[in-house]
Write a protein that holds these residues in place. Sequence first.
Motif, PDB file in Angstrom:
ATOM      1  N   ALA A  51       9.626  20.964 -22.456  1.00 28.83           N
ATOM      2  CA  ALA A  51      10.225  19.552 -22.928  1.00 28.83           C
ATOM      3  C   ALA A  51      10.630  19.642 -24.188  1.00 28.83           C
ATOM      4  CB  ALA A  51       9.216  18.498 -22.824  1.00 28.83           C
ATOM      5  N   VAL A  52       9.681  20.005 -25.284  1.00 34.20           N
ATOM      6  CA  VAL A  52      10.008  20.530 -26.556  1.00 34.20           C
ATOM      7  C   VAL A  52      11.375  21.316 -26.711  1.00 34.20           C
ATOM      8  CG1 VAL A  52       9.292  21.591 -28.707  1.00 34.20           C
ATOM      9  CG2 VAL A  52       7.737  19.949 -27.754  1.00 34.20           C
ATOM     10  N   GLU A  54      13.535  21.994 -24.681  1.00 36.50           N
ATOM     11  CA  GLU A  54      14.897  21.293 -24.129  1.00 36.50           C
ATOM     12  C   GLU A  54      15.570  20.355 -25.215  1.00 36.50           C
ATOM     13  OE1 GLU A  54      16.210  18.078 -20.810  1.00 36.50           O
ATOM     14  OE2 GLU A  54      14.500  19.325 -20.489  1.00 36.50           O
ATOM     15  N   GLU A  55      14.617  19.417 -25.774  1.00 35.21           N
ATOM     16  CA  GLU A  55      15.181  18.604 -27.111  1.00 35.21           C
ATOM     17  C   GLU A  55      15.572  19.352 -28.162  1.00 35.21           C
ATOM     18  OE1 GLU A  55      15.502  15.288 -26.942  1.00 35.21           O
ATOM     19  OE2 GLU A  55      15.009  15.266 -24.969  1.00 35.21           O
ATOM     20  N   ALA A  58      18.814  20.858 -27.740  1.00 34.80           N
ATOM     21  CA  ALA A  58      20.120  19.846 -27.586  1.00 34.80           C
ATOM     22  C   ALA A  58      20.771  19.527 -29.046  1.00 34.80           C
ATOM     23  CB  ALA A  58      19.709  18.645 -26.917  1.00 34.80           C
ATOM     24  N   LEU A  59      19.855  20.018 -30.146  1.00 35.71           N
ATOM     25  CA  LEU A  59      20.121  19.353 -31.697  1.00 35.71           C
ATOM     26  C   LEU A  59      21.469  20.499 -31.890  1.00 35.71           C
ATOM     27  CD1 LEU A  59      16.792  19.391 -33.451  1.00 35.71           C
ATOM     28  CD2 LEU A  59      18.302  17.454 -32.657  1.00 35.71           C
ATOM     29  N   THR A  92      12.172  14.136 -35.057  1.00 36.18           N
ATOM     30  CA  THR A  92      12.709  13.222 -34.090  1.00 36.18           C
ATOM     31  C   THR A  92      12.858  13.761 -32.515  1.00 36.18           C
ATOM     32  OG1 THR A  92      13.929  11.872 -36.024  1.00 36.18           O
ATOM     33  CG2 THR A  92      15.087  12.023 -33.508  1.00 36.18           C
ATOM     34  N   ALA A  93      13.310  15.259 -32.548  1.00 34.20           N
ATOM     35  CA  ALA A  93      13.440  15.764 -31.322  1.00 34.20           C
ATOM     36  C   ALA A  93      11.985  15.926 -30.630  1.00 34.20           C
ATOM     37  CB  ALA A  93      13.732  17.396 -31.375  1.00 34.20           C
ATOM     38  N   GLU A  96      11.086  12.745 -29.058  1.00 31.47           N
ATOM     39  CA  GLU A  96      12.044  12.395 -27.885  1.00 31.47           C
ATOM     40  C   GLU A  96      11.241  13.205 -26.727  1.00 31.47           C
ATOM     41  OE1 GLU A  96      14.496  10.558 -26.971  1.00 31.47           O
ATOM     42  OE2 GLU A  96      14.249   9.590 -29.026  1.00 31.47           O
ATOM     43  N   ALA A  97      10.783  14.240 -26.918  1.00 32.30           N
ATOM     44  CA  ALA A  97       9.989  15.151 -26.039  1.00 32.30           C
ATOM     45  C   ALA A  97       8.729  14.695 -25.335  1.00 32.30           C
ATOM     46  CB  ALA A  97      10.140  16.546 -26.313  1.00 32.30           C
TER      47      ALA A  97
END
Length: 105
Positions: A51-52, A54-55, A58-59, A92-93, A96-97
């Motif tokens: 999850a971490v 993936e987020e 995406a940055l 922030t990422a 979100e994760a």
Amino acid sequence: MTRLLPLTDTASGCRCGSHPTEPTGPSSEDPRMNTQAFPVVGMTCGHCAGAVTEELRALPGVEDVHVELVAGGVSTVTVTSVDGIDDEAVATALDEAGDYRLAPQ
């Protein structure tokens, strides 16, 4: 008798001469590339690391993410990006994760 040459020569690239000998795209030698390590708490398993990852991927500008998971402890998340990434974007990422945070340094 025909003598066969290797298809590639690591010193000079392809022997046919019709292919580029230099790698294309960003590389570790690209002066814009920046690798940073962030201490992260809250990860306990591979799903958390995924999850971490993936987020963070995406940055904008992020080329690669590697998580060295320490379940229940302080994990190291290494981010390779163009021109670097700031702590706020990472925080922030992580939020979100899931319930992950930058560890105090």
